[in-house]
Design an enzyme around this catalytic site. Structure first.
Site, PDB file in Angstrom:
ATOM      1  N   LYS A  90      41.056  41.456  36.539  1.00  0.00           N
ATOM      2  CA  LYS A  90      41.331  40.529  37.649  1.00  0.00           C
ATOM      3  C   LYS A  90      40.558  40.969  38.894  1.00  0.00           C
ATOM      4  O   LYS A  90      39.903  40.162  39.551  1.00  0.00           O
ATOM      5  CB  LYS A  90      42.846  40.496  37.954  1.00  0.00           C
ATOM      6  CG  LYS A  90      43.649  39.731  36.911  1.00  0.00           C
ATOM      7  CD  LYS A  90      45.147  39.896  37.088  1.00  0.00           C
ATOM      8  CE  LYS A  90      45.887  39.254  35.909  1.00  0.00           C
ATOM      9  NZ  LYS A  90      47.331  39.468  35.890  1.00  0.00           N
TER      10      LYS A  90
ATOM     11  N   GLN B 228      51.982  43.186  38.458  1.00  0.00           N
ATOM     12  CA  GLN B 228      51.641  43.057  37.033  1.00  0.00           C
ATOM     13  C   GLN B 228      52.867  43.350  36.173  1.00  0.00           C
ATOM     14  O   GLN B 228      53.576  44.329  36.389  1.00  0.00           O
ATOM     15  CB  GLN B 228      50.483  44.008  36.687  1.00  0.00           C
ATOM     16  CG  GLN B 228      49.958  43.859  35.282  1.00  0.00           C
ATOM     17  CD  GLN B 228      49.273  42.507  35.018  1.00  0.00           C
ATOM     18  OE1 GLN B 228      48.768  41.855  35.929  1.00  0.00           O
ATOM     19  NE2 GLN B 228      49.275  42.075  33.765  1.00  0.00           N
TER      20      GLN B 228
ATOM     21  N   ASP C 224      51.500  34.083  41.405  1.00  0.00           N
ATOM     22  CA  ASP C 224      51.789  34.059  39.970  1.00  0.00           C
ATOM     23  C   ASP C 224      52.765  32.932  39.610  1.00  0.00           C
ATOM     24  O   ASP C 224      52.922  32.601  38.433  1.00  0.00           O
ATOM     25  CB  ASP C 224      52.429  35.389  39.546  1.00  0.00           C
ATOM     26  CG  ASP C 224      51.463  36.275  38.787  1.00  0.00           C
ATOM     27  OD1 ASP C 224      50.578  35.737  38.109  1.00  0.00           O
ATOM     28  OD2 ASP C 224      51.619  37.503  38.854  1.00  0.00           O
TER      29      ASP C 224
HETATM   30  N1  GUN Z   1      51.473  40.063  32.471  1.00  0.00           N
HETATM   31  C1  GUN Z   1      50.964  39.235  31.525  1.00  0.00           C
HETATM   32  N2  GUN Z   1      50.475  38.113  32.085  1.00  0.00           N
HETATM   33  C2  GUN Z   1      50.672  38.229  33.425  1.00  0.00           C
HETATM   34  C3  GUN Z   1      50.363  37.384  34.525  1.00  0.00           C
HETATM   35  O1  GUN Z   1      49.824  36.279  34.404  1.00  0.00           O
HETATM   36  N3  GUN Z   1      50.724  37.869  35.746  1.00  0.00           N
HETATM   37  C4  GUN Z   1      51.351  39.074  35.895  1.00  0.00           C
HETATM   38  N4  GUN Z   1      51.691  39.439  37.144  1.00  0.00           N
HETATM   39  N5  GUN Z   1      51.652  39.866  34.903  1.00  0.00           N
HETATM   40  C5  GUN Z   1      51.300  39.449  33.665  1.00  0.00           C
END
Ligand code: GUN
Length: 276
Positions: free
Chosen positions: A45, A90, A113
């Site tokens: 990311k 995350q 998110d």
């Molecule tokens: N863990 C797996 N997918 C995601 C996501 O899209 N965002 C976050 N914050 N954690 C994740």
């Protein structure tokens, strides 16, 4: 093959165009613990944000230092920081931490998110006020862009997580699909899937969905990403499915890049709204 890599570039470009007054959108990324897959996702990311000219600030907290109050304090500081447009924690969090409590300390407008109870709930009421969860949002963007009809179609979502399964089901429902949510306790999963015009595989099990689960011509979206013992990547969907599906997302290069593009779009929108 539904190419998420090529398609995501359009959404990254649109996110870049949303920038106003030379303000560079900035995402705060909080990684707690030592989960190796999470480290890869977070680095990816950050890398893609940098390549697109977006800023990110990362906060790495080891499991030993992961105290709920300290994390919430950090989030509250970021909530008030004018430089920060979005906050991402995350998931999954290390055991013992209250995920809902931590996530819900993020201020609504910086929840890029779309995981906050209010934002997830607004999908159920059809408000779509703030950010939509990035993976389901990316999948919807893909289905719309490829012109895949959803109205009246049977959609089966395998997986009921707050990150993918639940928001995905609500979005498909808003697009007038007939939606079934399947999960680990579902009986006759194979027959259910065989009835799907659209199958979303988010079970978290490598190559779990094989061609026997698929109706000929169905659209199959593979949300999983796993590393096999031979080092190769695979999804929740087996390779043989491509011979029977009408359309399929590859792994890698399918849903993954779309998720990051939507994170960028949500961050750009948050920055835009803040500056208006
Ligand atoms: N863990 C797996 N997918 C995601 C996501 O899209 N965002 C976050 N914050 N954690 C994740």
């Amino acid at each position: 093959m539904l190419d998420g890599k090529i398609l995501s570039a359009n959404f990254v470009e649109q996110s870049q165009n949303l920038r106003r007054d030379k303000k560079i959108p900035c995402l705060a990324v909080i990684l707690i613990g030592e989960d190796s897959a999470s480290k890869v996702y977070v680095n990816n990311k950050i890398k893609i944000f940098k390549e697109a000219g977006f800023e990110s600030k990362s906060f790495l907290i080891s499991s030993d230092e992961a105290h709920e109050e300290k994390i919430i304090e950090l989030i509250q500081t970021l909530n008030h920081d004018k430089q920060i447009d979005g906050i991402l924690v995350q998931l999954p969090l290390p055991k013992g931490l209250n995920t809902e409590k931590i996530l819900n300390s993020i201020t609504l407008s910086k929840d890029v998110d779309g995981f906050l109870a209010h934002n997830l709930g607004s999908l159920a009421t059809g408000e779509f006020k703030n950010a939509i969860a990035c993976t389901p949002f990316g999948i919807m963007a893909m289905l719309f862009t490829y012109g895949i009809p959803l109205s009246g179609k049977n959609a089966v979502v395998v997986g009921r997580s707050n990150i993918v399964g639940k928001p995905m089901s609500l979005l498909l429902l808003s697009a007038d699909a007939t939606v079934t949510i399947a999960h680990s306790k579902t009986q006759n999963l194979k027959q259910l899937c065989q009835n799907a015009d659209i199958l979303i595989a988010a079970a978290g099990q490598p190559e779990f969905i094989t061609s026997e689960y698929i109706k000929s011509g169905a659209v199959v979206i593979d949300v999983g990403i796993h590393r096999k013992s031979d080092g190769k990547l695979c999804g929740d969907v087996g390779f043989d499915v491509k011979n029977i599906a009408g359309a399929l997302t590859p792994v890698p290069g399918g849903v993954g890049p779309m998720t990051i593009a939507m994170l960028m779009l949500n961050t750009a929108l948050s920055a835009w709204n803040k500056n208006n």
